[in-house]
Enzyme design. Sequence first.
Site, PDB file in Angstrom:
ATOM      1  N   CYS A   1     -33.765 -27.245 -27.906  1.00 10.10           N
ATOM      2  CA  CYS A   1     -34.890 -27.930 -27.282  1.00 10.10           C
ATOM      3  C   CYS A   1     -34.564 -29.429 -27.201  1.00 10.10           C
ATOM      4  O   CYS A   1     -33.574 -29.798 -26.573  1.00 10.10           O
ATOM      5  CB  CYS A   1     -36.164 -27.640 -28.076  1.00 10.10           C
ATOM      6  SG  CYS A   1     -37.705 -28.150 -27.302  1.00 10.10           S
TER       7      CYS A   1
ATOM      8  N   ASP B   1     -38.000 -19.956 -18.232  1.00 14.13           N
ATOM      9  CA  ASP B   1     -38.416 -21.195 -18.901  1.00 14.13           C
ATOM     10  C   ASP B   1     -39.185 -22.079 -17.922  1.00 14.13           C
ATOM     11  O   ASP B   1     -38.598 -22.662 -17.008  1.00 14.13           O
ATOM     12  CB  ASP B   1     -37.188 -21.932 -19.436  1.00 14.13           C
ATOM     13  CG  ASP B   1     -37.548 -23.086 -20.368  1.00 14.13           C
ATOM     14  OD1 ASP B   1     -38.679 -23.598 -20.268  1.00 14.13           O
ATOM     15  OD2 ASP B   1     -36.694 -23.470 -21.172  1.00 14.13           O
TER      16      ASP B   1
ATOM     17  N   HIS C   1     -38.544 -20.364 -22.743  1.00 15.09           N
ATOM     18  CA  HIS C   1     -38.135 -21.463 -23.601  1.00 15.09           C
ATOM     19  C   HIS C   1     -38.150 -21.021 -25.069  1.00 15.09           C
ATOM     20  O   HIS C   1     -38.943 -20.167 -25.473  1.00 15.09           O
ATOM     21  CB  HIS C   1     -39.090 -22.645 -23.407  1.00 15.09           C
ATOM     22  CG  HIS C   1     -38.585 -23.921 -23.984  1.00 15.09           C
ATOM     23  ND1 HIS C   1     -37.517 -24.605 -23.449  1.00 15.09           N
ATOM     24  CD2 HIS C   1     -39.003 -24.649 -25.050  1.00 15.09           C
ATOM     25  CE1 HIS C   1     -37.299 -25.704 -24.150  1.00 15.09           C
ATOM     26  NE2 HIS C   1     -38.177 -25.752 -25.138  1.00 15.09           N
TER      27      HIS C   1
END
Length: 235
Positions: free
Chosen positions: A126, A174, A206
């Site tokens: 991330c 995502d 995600h």
Amino acid sequence: MTNEKNYVDLAISDGSEMAAYIALPENLQANTPAIILIQEAFGVNHHIRNVADHFAKDGYVVIAPEIFHRTAPKYFEGPYDNFQAVMPHYSAVTNEGMEADLKACFEWLTKQGSVDTGKVFSIGYCLGGRVSFLANAVLPLKAAVSYYGGGIEQIADKAKDLHGRHLFFWGGKDDHIPDETINKTLKALDEAGKDYINVKISFVGHAFSCDERPSYNEIASKDALALTLAFMKNS
């Protein structure tokens, strides 16, 4: 619960001090490869420490820096269900600060007699995916890995400075990272003539690799980990 014995405190060039979680192989030997493991937006939490411990079991010295140290308390962990709680720290992160943090981690690794400084990698998730890309540009890494790294396109101009190969993982579902931003990064790498592997896992969103979030997908996570380990071994 945080075990302070597993942490080191690093002096940063800007005068600040940063804690970093350390995980070591059980039978530590000379010329051991190392990983700078970079957190999500939620701190060096239980999940990140667990990831560090698993990479240590795979034979790596791992250091996971608390990159929110300038604004967050030591050992900060933000709740996965409250992004607003981490926003002040997330928003305060700068490229200059991250570069200083990364250099401090690398310096610590070079002082460990067991670490092969020619085989240092970075892996980030991330937010950490973007930081891992930055690490590859500012440190003499063997290779680096970015899992669903949002915002990498904002520093795509650093593609020309990458030291090692780079491996990217993206989720095909995502909603946070559109294809156009991914393509901007890949274009910069192509123009710079850099070696990379780009992996889009079509059926996940995600944070598919975090087993403490609802988005976790076991199959995709295991596939990505297997490829990550092979990528580092072959680099």
